[in-house]
Design an enzyme around this catalytic site. Structure first.
Site, mmCIF file in Angstrom:
data_model
loop_
_atom_site.group_PDB
_atom_site.id
_atom_site.type_symbol
_atom_site.label_atom_id
_atom_site.label_comp_id
_atom_site.label_asym_id
_atom_site.label_seq_id
_atom_site.Cartn_x
_atom_site.Cartn_y
_atom_site.Cartn_z
ATOM 1 N N LEU A 34 0.812 -1.209 0.000
ATOM 2 C CA LEU A 34 0.000 0.000 0.000
ATOM 3 C C LEU A 34 0.851 1.267 0.000
ATOM 4 O O LEU A 34 1.877 1.341 0.665
ATOM 5 C CB LEU A 34 -0.929 0.017 1.213
ATOM 6 C CG LEU A 34 -1.899 -1.160 1.356
ATOM 7 C CD1 LEU A 34 -2.828 -0.925 2.545
ATOM 8 C CD2 LEU A 34 -2.708 -1.388 0.085
ATOM 9 N N HIS A 38 -3.302 4.114 -2.687
ATOM 10 C CA HIS A 38 -4.268 3.250 -2.011
ATOM 11 C C HIS A 38 -4.922 3.980 -0.845
ATOM 12 O O HIS A 38 -6.122 3.813 -0.585
ATOM 13 C CB HIS A 38 -3.578 1.991 -1.475
ATOM 14 C CG HIS A 38 -3.000 1.104 -2.530
ATOM 15 N ND1 HIS A 38 -1.647 0.936 -2.697
ATOM 16 C CD2 HIS A 38 -3.588 0.323 -3.463
ATOM 17 C CE1 HIS A 38 -1.421 0.099 -3.685
ATOM 18 N NE2 HIS A 38 -2.586 -0.295 -4.169
ATOM 19 N N GLY A 148 -8.420 3.478 -8.586
ATOM 20 C CA GLY A 148 -7.664 4.652 -8.973
ATOM 21 C C GLY A 148 -7.646 4.872 -10.475
ATOM 22 O O GLY A 148 -7.673 3.924 -11.268
ATOM 23 N N LYS A 185 2.048 7.467 -8.134
ATOM 24 C CA LYS A 185 2.302 6.501 -7.073
ATOM 25 C C LYS A 185 1.998 5.096 -7.580
ATOM 26 O O LYS A 185 0.965 4.854 -8.205
ATOM 27 C CB LYS A 185 1.425 6.803 -5.858
ATOM 28 C CG LYS A 185 1.671 8.162 -5.223
ATOM 29 C CD LYS A 185 2.801 8.113 -4.233
ATOM 30 C CE LYS A 185 2.917 9.420 -3.456
ATOM 31 N NZ LYS A 185 3.986 9.390 -2.461
ATOM 32 N N SER A 186 2.900 4.164 -7.300
ATOM 33 C CA SER A 186 2.717 2.786 -7.743
ATOM 34 C C SER A 186 3.515 1.860 -6.848
ATOM 35 O O SER A 186 4.625 2.201 -6.412
ATOM 36 C CB SER A 186 3.188 2.623 -9.196
ATOM 37 O OG SER A 186 3.223 1.248 -9.566
#
Length: 260
Positions: A34, A38, A148, A185-186
């Site tokens: 996460l 997330h 997302g 973000k990943s």
């Protein structure tokens, strides 16, 4: 501390109790590792619902390369701490045999959009995504589920699946969360080494500022990426690139999209 449910029977019993009491369920399906993206999904779910369920399951059927699946980060203990800090009520952490008692004999497929963009060079990827999401929806029975916009193709396919199968839930899109330098973000970002992390923000910069997809692809290649695609569909530009600037020297694939 959120309740931890490790198999479908436990999760179904809890969801029946909640729904029987008139409580709304918000659902955030994840593969763990996460990050702030997330967290944005969870916060929106917490704002909208009486009960929030988070699932953590690294789904092998959506990986085309065994190496990619094996290197996917596993941070379950920290993920549960994050879930607790954000007020998640339940975390569903099934095993493969729980989710695929048929050993993936039954598969849900979409025959048009899933063959484009990420699906073009990843045969079966979205079959795995749609199949696992359908299974999770049937187990959790959420009122709303949160996805997302970074995985915009996935989002559109899931919305289409829900509509096509007359499923009684609402899909809520949540905007991309970015680093201060623009990198989306990943969970895969943690695999980048220092050079890879310095390079990665150029993805967003280039696709946002290039006049067309050909120029964007050319600039991404010059920057050092291997370009899978840069494509405009409607009012959105989609990109997928690969780099070997990772901690282990393996290849990592990064995606993004922007409105144009």
């Amino acid at each position: 501390m959120p309740k931890i449910f490790k198999n479908p029977a436990e999760m179904i019993a809890a969801r029946n109790e909640w729904l029987g009491s008139g409580l709304t369920i918000g659902f955030v399906p994840t593969m763990g590792a996460l990050h702030e993206g997330h967290e944005a999904l969870i916060k929106q779910a917490r704002s909208d619902n009486k009960i929030v369920v988070l699932s953590i399951f690294v789904n092998p059927t959506q990986f085309n390369q065994k190496e990619d699946f094996e290197k996917y980060p596993n941070t379950l203990e920290n993920d549960i701490k994050i879930a607790e800090s954000l007020g998640v009520d339940a975390v569903f952490t099934p095993q493969y045999h729980d989710i695929y008692p048929d050993n993936y004999r039954y598969v849900l497929a979409e025959n048009e959009f899933s063959k484009k963009l990420c699906g073009k060079d990843r045969p079966g990827h979205f079959d795995g995504v749609l199949t696992i999401v359908m299974k999770l929806f049937n187990i959790v029975k959420p009122c709303k589920a949160y996805f997302g916009e970074k995985d915009f193709q996935q989002l559109e396919l899931i919305k289409g699946m829900v509509s096509a199968f007359f499923m009684d839930l609402e899909i809520i899109p949540v905007a991309i969360v970015r680093e201060s330098d623009g990198l989306a973000k990943s969970s895969r970002n943690v695999r980048l080494n220092a050079d890879g992390r310095a390079l990665a923000p150029k993805i967003y910069q280039i696709i946002s500022n290039s006049k067309n997809t050909d120029l964007a692809s050319e600039e991404l290649t010059k920057a050092g990426f291997v370009v899978d695609y840069v494509t405009d569909i409607g009012n959105r530009r989609f990109v997928a690139v690969k780099t070997k600037l990772t901690h282990d020297g393996g290849e990592v694939r990064l995606i993004d999209n922007v409105k144009i």
